[in-house]
Structures are given as C-alpha cells and as structure tokens.
Design a protein around this motif. Structure first.
Motif, PDB file in Angstrom:
ATOM      1  N   ASN A  92      39.968  16.443  84.422  1.00  0.00           N
ATOM      2  CA  ASN A  92      40.986  16.832  84.441  1.00  0.00           C
ATOM      3  C   ASN A  92      40.569  16.364  86.617  1.00  0.00           C
ATOM      4  O   ASN A  92      39.637  16.264  87.005  1.00  0.00           O
ATOM      5  CB  ASN A  92      41.324  18.003  85.090  1.00  0.00           C
ATOM      6  CG  ASN A  92      40.997  19.011  83.431  1.00  0.00           C
ATOM      7  OD1 ASN A  92      42.309  18.396  82.534  1.00  0.00           O
ATOM      8  ND2 ASN A  92      40.721  20.121  83.536  1.00  0.00           N
ATOM      9  N   ALA A 107      47.222  21.306  92.161  1.00  0.00           N
ATOM     10  CA  ALA A 107      47.863  20.601  90.942  1.00  0.00           C
ATOM     11  C   ALA A 107      46.800  20.061  90.395  1.00  0.00           C
ATOM     12  O   ALA A 107      45.737  20.480  90.433  1.00  0.00           O
ATOM     13  CB  ALA A 107      49.408  19.749  91.449  1.00  0.00           C
ATOM     14  N   VAL A 109      46.322  17.469  86.989  1.00  0.00           N
ATOM     15  CA  VAL A 109      46.414  16.397  86.530  1.00  0.00           C
ATOM     16  C   VAL A 109      45.136  16.307  84.925  1.00  0.00           C
ATOM     17  O   VAL A 109      44.308  15.597  86.011  1.00  0.00           O
ATOM     18  CB  VAL A 109      46.923  15.055  86.360  1.00  0.00           C
ATOM     19  CG1 VAL A 109      46.239  14.079  87.133  1.00  0.00           C
ATOM     20  CG2 VAL A 109      48.190  14.070  85.391  1.00  0.00           C
ATOM     21  N   LEU A 138      48.755  19.434  82.152  1.00  0.00           N
ATOM     22  CA  LEU A 138      49.221  19.621  83.615  1.00  0.00           C
ATOM     23  C   LEU A 138      49.308  20.478  83.901  1.00  0.00           C
ATOM     24  O   LEU A 138      49.405  21.642  83.213  1.00  0.00           O
ATOM     25  CB  LEU A 138      50.870  19.000  83.655  1.00  0.00           C
ATOM     26  CG  LEU A 138      51.141  17.538  83.880  1.00  0.00           C
ATOM     27  CD1 LEU A 138      52.868  17.607  83.485  1.00  0.00           C
ATOM     28  CD2 LEU A 138      50.918  16.582  84.109  1.00  0.00           C
ATOM     29  N   LYS A 157      48.250  25.913  83.057  1.00  0.00           N
ATOM     30  CA  LYS A 157      48.678  24.780  82.397  1.00  0.00           C
ATOM     31  C   LYS A 157      48.790  24.403  80.977  1.00  0.00           C
ATOM     32  O   LYS A 157      48.825  25.056  80.336  1.00  0.00           O
ATOM     33  CB  LYS A 157      46.888  24.117  82.593  1.00  0.00           C
ATOM     34  CG  LYS A 157      45.865  24.647  81.433  1.00  0.00           C
ATOM     35  CD  LYS A 157      44.616  24.321  81.745  1.00  0.00           C
ATOM     36  CE  LYS A 157      44.170  24.329  83.405  1.00  0.00           C
ATOM     37  NZ  LYS A 157      43.031  23.765  83.461  1.00  0.00           N
TER      38      LYS A 157
END
Length: 174
Positions: A92, A107, A109, A138, A157
C-alpha cells in the motif's frame, strides 16, 4: 546582524527534529468487521509493516506491506454446507495529512493478491475450489499519534469492490 543569523540557525536546527519526528519504520495490527458484496462476512485481522516518509511538516507518505485475513463465512441448509474464507497480502501507499502534531487523515491505494477458498459438502461428497486474483485496494484512514511511537487508527478499505473492511487498530513506530 550576526546575532540574528545565529538565532535563526539555532531555531532551524531545533525545529528540524520536529520535521523528522514522523518519519520511520512501523508495525501495526487491526481488527476488522468485513463484508462481501455488501453482506456481513466475518471478523478479521490485519497486520502491517512499513516506513513513513515525511515530505513536509503536514504531509507524510507511508509505504507498507499488509496481510489481511477476512475470516470465514458458512451456510448450511438441508444437507448442503458451504464455506468460504479469504485473505490478501500486498503493498500500500498511504499519503497522510496532519492537521496538528497528533491527528491525521489520509487515503490508501494498494495492489494485493486476494486468495479465496470455497468448500462445499453435499450428502457426504466434498468439493473444494481455490481462487487467486490480483486486486486494487482503496481506502481512507484517520489516526491519532499519542507520542513518537504509539498511534491508533481507524478506517475503511475495499478490495476489488467485493470485500470491504471497517477497521480499528494501532501502530508502533521504531
């Protein structure tokens, strides 16, 4: 003039550790309430290890490896038993914005390998199927740093828009 330059130099040296204080290696764990296609799944756990890079006084970018166990779910009706369990592992990238010295939001991803195992039993016959896919992860997260080493976090997530996890946990920074 020399005193002013000297004072500014000392002030900048003293403020440098505050800038670097968010950077470092960390490990963490969380517990999650999981869902599959919007339906409740099982309680699971997540484990992370990563490194935070501080790019400005308010912005930190974390890079971490994650293992997430989604748990197991089962269904039994009239001689038919179905079981499904899932886990993932991957990497991540987590940009975080610090609103003050302690509170952040960010955030996430990532790219994960999602492993699913399906078992069925019907009238004494057993069937098993395993599936492995590379999926996009995400999420959003908020956290609070109690001190240089200990922080708590919570967030949501999703993986491949099938699995979702609301989680709370803690990190320890070295």
């Amino acid at each position: 003039m020399k005193k002013t330059i000297f004072a500014l130099t000392i002030a900048s040296l003293l403020s440098a550790p505050a800038l670097a204080s968010k950077e470092g290696f960390y490990i963490g764990a969380d517990i999650a309430s999981n869902s599959l296609d919007g339906d409740s799944f099982d309680t699971g756990v997540g484990l992370v290890a990563g490194y935070d890079f501080q790019v400005s006084p308010q912005v930190v970018i974390g890079v971490e490896g994650e293992y997430r166990n989604f748990g197991e779910d089962s269904l039994s009706e009239e001689g038919l038993t179905l079981k499904q369990k899932a886990y993932s592992y991957g990497i991540n990238v987590k940009p975080k914005y610090y609103f003050n010295d302690n509170f952040y939001a960010g955030a996430q991803v990532g790219l994960h390998n999602l492993e699913e195992e399906f078992k069925a039993s019907f009238e004494g016959d057993n069937y098993k199927l395993s599936e492995s896919n590379t999926v996009l992860s995400l999420g959003v997260e908020a956290g609070y740093d109690f001190n240089r080493n200990v922080s708590i976090k919570g967030g949501y997530k999703s993986m491949d828009s099938d699995y979702g996890s609301f989680y709370i946990g803690a990190n320890y920074k070295f």
